[in-house]
Write a protein that holds these residues in place. Structure first.
Motif, PDB file in Angstrom:
ATOM      1  N   VAL A 164       0.734  -1.302   0.052  1.00 36.15           N
ATOM      2  CA  VAL A 164      -0.019  -0.065   0.039  1.00 36.15           C
ATOM      3  C   VAL A 164       0.973   1.350   0.011  1.00 36.15           C
ATOM      4  O   VAL A 164       1.780   1.546   0.729  1.00 36.15           O
ATOM      5  CB  VAL A 164      -0.873   0.158   1.225  1.00 36.15           C
ATOM      6  CG1 VAL A 164      -1.836   1.424   1.192  1.00 36.15           C
ATOM      7  CG2 VAL A 164      -1.671  -1.182   1.465  1.00 36.15           C
ATOM      8  N   GLY A 173       1.446   5.512  -1.967  1.00 35.59           N
ATOM      9  CA  GLY A 173       0.750   6.606  -2.707  1.00 35.59           C
ATOM     10  C   GLY A 173      -0.476   6.690  -2.018  1.00 35.59           C
ATOM     11  O   GLY A 173      -1.237   6.007  -1.109  1.00 35.59           O
ATOM     12  N   GLN A 174      -1.325   7.598  -2.767  1.00 37.33           N
ATOM     13  CA  GLN A 174      -2.664   7.724  -1.932  1.00 37.33           C
ATOM     14  C   GLN A 174      -3.959   6.875  -2.304  1.00 37.33           C
ATOM     15  O   GLN A 174      -4.568   6.784  -3.592  1.00 37.33           O
ATOM     16  CB  GLN A 174      -3.262   9.294  -2.352  1.00 37.33           C
ATOM     17  CG  GLN A 174      -3.778   9.486  -3.913  1.00 37.33           C
ATOM     18  CD  GLN A 174      -2.629   9.753  -4.768  1.00 37.33           C
ATOM     19  OE1 GLN A 174      -1.684  10.537  -4.433  1.00 37.33           O
ATOM     20  NE2 GLN A 174      -2.461   9.107  -5.756  1.00 37.33           N
ATOM     21  N   GLY A 175      -3.894   6.054  -1.589  1.00 37.78           N
ATOM     22  CA  GLY A 175      -4.961   4.767  -1.541  1.00 37.78           C
ATOM     23  C   GLY A 175      -4.872   3.903  -2.677  1.00 37.78           C
ATOM     24  O   GLY A 175      -5.806   3.357  -3.174  1.00 37.78           O
ATOM     25  N   PHE A 218      11.945   1.024  -4.420  1.00 37.54           N
ATOM     26  CA  PHE A 218      11.710   2.448  -4.870  1.00 37.54           C
ATOM     27  C   PHE A 218      10.581   2.783  -5.533  1.00 37.54           C
ATOM     28  O   PHE A 218       9.780   1.971  -5.870  1.00 37.54           O
ATOM     29  CB  PHE A 218      12.762   2.539  -6.187  1.00 37.54           C
ATOM     30  CG  PHE A 218      14.256   2.447  -6.003  1.00 37.54           C
ATOM     31  CD1 PHE A 218      14.876   3.456  -5.135  1.00 37.54           C
ATOM     32  CD2 PHE A 218      14.907   1.408  -6.289  1.00 37.54           C
ATOM     33  CE1 PHE A 218      15.973   3.442  -5.116  1.00 37.54           C
ATOM     34  CE2 PHE A 218      16.434   1.392  -6.042  1.00 37.54           C
ATOM     35  CZ  PHE A 218      17.009   2.333  -5.563  1.00 37.54           C
ATOM     36  N   ARG A 229       6.737  -6.184  10.370  1.00 38.92           N
ATOM     37  CA  ARG A 229       7.361  -6.106   9.007  1.00 38.92           C
ATOM     38  C   ARG A 229       7.954  -4.671   8.811  1.00 38.92           C
ATOM     39  O   ARG A 229       7.393  -3.723   9.390  1.00 38.92           O
ATOM     40  CB  ARG A 229       6.535  -6.448   7.991  1.00 38.92           C
ATOM     41  CG  ARG A 229       6.780  -6.054   6.427  1.00 38.92           C
ATOM     42  CD  ARG A 229       6.045  -6.538   5.616  1.00 38.92           C
ATOM     43  NE  ARG A 229       5.456  -5.495   4.839  1.00 38.92           N
ATOM     44  CZ  ARG A 229       4.636  -5.594   3.673  1.00 38.92           C
ATOM     45  NH1 ARG A 229       3.833  -6.725   3.875  1.00 38.92           N
ATOM     46  NH2 ARG A 229       4.191  -4.755   2.962  1.00 38.92           N
ATOM     47  N   VAL A 230       9.058  -4.451   8.307  1.00 41.92           N
ATOM     48  CA  VAL A 230       9.808  -3.193   8.260  1.00 41.92           C
ATOM     49  C   VAL A 230       9.692  -2.826   6.669  1.00 41.92           C
ATOM     50  O   VAL A 230      10.062  -3.691   5.741  1.00 41.92           O
ATOM     51  CB  VAL A 230      11.305  -3.459   8.663  1.00 41.92           C
ATOM     52  CG1 VAL A 230      11.924  -2.172   8.267  1.00 41.92           C
ATOM     53  CG2 VAL A 230      11.417  -4.024   9.958  1.00 41.92           C
ATOM     54  N   ASP A 231       9.196  -1.953   6.375  1.00 44.65           N
ATOM     55  CA  ASP A 231       9.161  -1.452   4.769  1.00 44.65           C
ATOM     56  C   ASP A 231       9.947  -0.274   4.772  1.00 44.65           C
ATOM     57  O   ASP A 231      10.026   0.714   5.446  1.00 44.65           O
ATOM     58  CB  ASP A 231       7.587  -0.965   4.762  1.00 44.65           C
ATOM     59  CG  ASP A 231       6.819  -2.183   4.098  1.00 44.65           C
ATOM     60  OD1 ASP A 231       7.316  -3.206   3.788  1.00 44.65           O
ATOM     61  OD2 ASP A 231       5.638  -2.002   4.388  1.00 44.65           O
ATOM     62  N   VAL A 232      10.972  -0.362   3.790  1.00 46.57           N
ATOM     63  CA  VAL A 232      11.635   0.683   3.504  1.00 46.57           C
ATOM     64  C   VAL A 232      11.402   1.176   1.942  1.00 46.57           C
ATOM     65  O   VAL A 232      11.304   0.430   1.084  1.00 46.57           O
ATOM     66  CB  VAL A 232      13.301   0.280   3.326  1.00 46.57           C
ATOM     67  CG1 VAL A 232      14.151   1.626   3.049  1.00 46.57           C
ATOM     68  CG2 VAL A 232      13.673  -0.026   4.679  1.00 46.57           C
ATOM     69  N   ILE A 233      10.911   2.606   2.074  1.00 45.01           N
ATOM     70  CA  ILE A 233      10.574   3.196   0.582  1.00 45.01           C
ATOM     71  C   ILE A 233      11.245   4.120   0.312  1.00 45.01           C
ATOM     72  O   ILE A 233      11.397   5.182   0.955  1.00 45.01           O
ATOM     73  CB  ILE A 233       8.881   3.431   0.756  1.00 45.01           C
ATOM     74  CG1 ILE A 233       7.986   2.159   1.050  1.00 45.01           C
ATOM     75  CG2 ILE A 233       8.472   4.263  -0.435  1.00 45.01           C
ATOM     76  CD1 ILE A 233       6.869   2.583   1.702  1.00 45.01           C
TER      77      ILE A 233
END
Ligand SMILES: [Mn+2]
Ligand SMILES: [Mn+2]
Ligand SMILES: [Zn+2]
Ligand SMILES: [Zn+2]
Lengths: 150, 150
Positions: free
Chosen positions: B89, B91-93, B107, B139-143
Motif C-alpha cells: 500500500v 501513494g494515495q489509496g 523504490f 514487518r519493516v518497509d523501506v520505501i
DNA sequence: ACAGTACATTAGAACGATTATAAACTGTTG
DNA sequence: CAACAGTTTATAATCGTTCTAATGTACTGT
C-alpha cells in the motif's frame, strides 16, 4: 527559506504558542485568516502529532471553530507545501499530516492506524542502492509495522 | 505450509508456466476456477510485477478473459492471504500486488507511481528500535521515494 | 451421472477519503 | 472606502475499494 532545520537555534515560536500561529503564517507568506490561524493553533500548540483531515476538522468543531472540511484540506496542503507540515501517506488511502518536519521514521500500529515517531538515528539505514536511471532520490521512509500483542 | 521460501530448491513451478497456475491454486487450497486460473497465469507468467487491481483487470480484458473487477479484487486478496502475493500500500489509496513475495524493499517513482524492487541486502537496516509497549513487530518497509530527473 | 451443497462470480450499489466547482466572502492595498 | 486578489464554503464529483444479494460453478457422495 522554506522551512526550519532541527539544528537551528530556537527562535521562540515553540515557546510562545499563542503568538506563534500568526508568525508561522507570515513566515511562509500565507494570509492570516481566521481559519488558518485557528487550524495552525490546533496543529502546532502542544507536542508533535500525526493527524488526519477528518480528525483536525473534528478538533476544530470541538473547539467551536467554524471551518469547512474543504478548507481543512486546503490548509493542510498549503501548510505541507510551505514546509510547515509533512504528509505521511500510509494504510489504505489515509493521509496523516505530521507536525514533526524533521527527518524521522515511523512505527505504524495496525489495525487502528496510529503513527509513532522514531528518531532518525534510531534506525541505521546505511548503503542506499543507486536510484533507477533518470530518477533522483527524494526521501527515504522507513515504516515499521507493528500489531497489538497484549 | 503457507508459502515457499527463497532458499528452497526450485520445485518446478517457475519453469512450467502453463501447468503452474493449477499447481499454485492446489497448493494453497483454492478451487481452480476459470477466473482464478486465468488471473494466476497473468500474474505469475513472466517476471515479477507490481500490479494494481485495475491494471490486472485491464490485462484480463486485453487477453479476452471475462472476469469482473469484483472477482479481480477477491482473487488478489485470496492470493495475498494465501501467501502467493504481497500487498504494497503506497501513494494515495492505491494498492499494488507484488508477485515477489521475498523479503525486499522498493523504490517508488513519483509521480506516476511505479515500483522497483530493491533486494533486501542492498539496504542495511540495522539496530531497530523496540516497538511501542503492547505491540509486536510485523514487518519493516523501506520505501525510497525518487522523482524523474531527466 | 446426478443431486446436493458449499463455494465463487457478478452487476451494481455503497463507501470513505479526497478533490473539483463555482458562488459568496474577506484581507489587503491604494 | 473601493477594488481586487485571495479565501472559504456547500455541494457535487471522483477514485479506488468493498458490500450485497442474486446467479452460477466445482466438488462430494451416492
Ligand atoms: Mn530542511
Ligand atoms: Mn516465509
Ligand atoms: Zn512523525
Ligand atoms: Zn516488490
Amino acid at each position: 527559506m522554506a522551512h526550519r532545520h532541527d539544528s537551528e537555534p530556537n527562535t521562540g515560536t515553540a515557546q510562545r504558542p499563542f503568538a506563534d500561529a500568526l508568525a508561522r503564517l507570515k513566515e511562509v507568506g500565507l494570509r492570516p485568516t481566521r481559519q488558518r490561524l485557528a487550524l495552525a493553533k490546533l496543529l502546532f500548540d502542544g507536542g508533535d502529532q500525526h493527524i488526519t483531515a477528518e480528525q483536525l476538522h473534528g478538533m476544530a468543531r470541538n473547539a467551536s471553530v467554524k471551518v469547512s472540511l474543504a478548507t481543512v484540506y486546503n490548509t493542510l496542503h498549503q501548510f505541507r507545501d510551505s514546509g510547515l507540515l509533512r504528509e505521511v501517506v500510509i494504510g489504505q488511502g489515509r493521509s496523516y499530516f505530521d507536525t514533526n518536519i524533521h527527518d524521522h521514521h515511523h512505527f505504524f500500529v495496525e489495525p487502528m492506524g496510529q503513527l509513532v515517531d522514531i528518531p532518525v538515528d534510531s534506525v541505521e539505514v546505511g548503503q542506499l542502492p543507486t536510484p533507477p536511471d533518470g530518477t533522483v532520490l527524494d526521501r527515504v521512509d522507513v515504516i515499521i509495522r507493528v500489531t497489538r500483542s497484549a
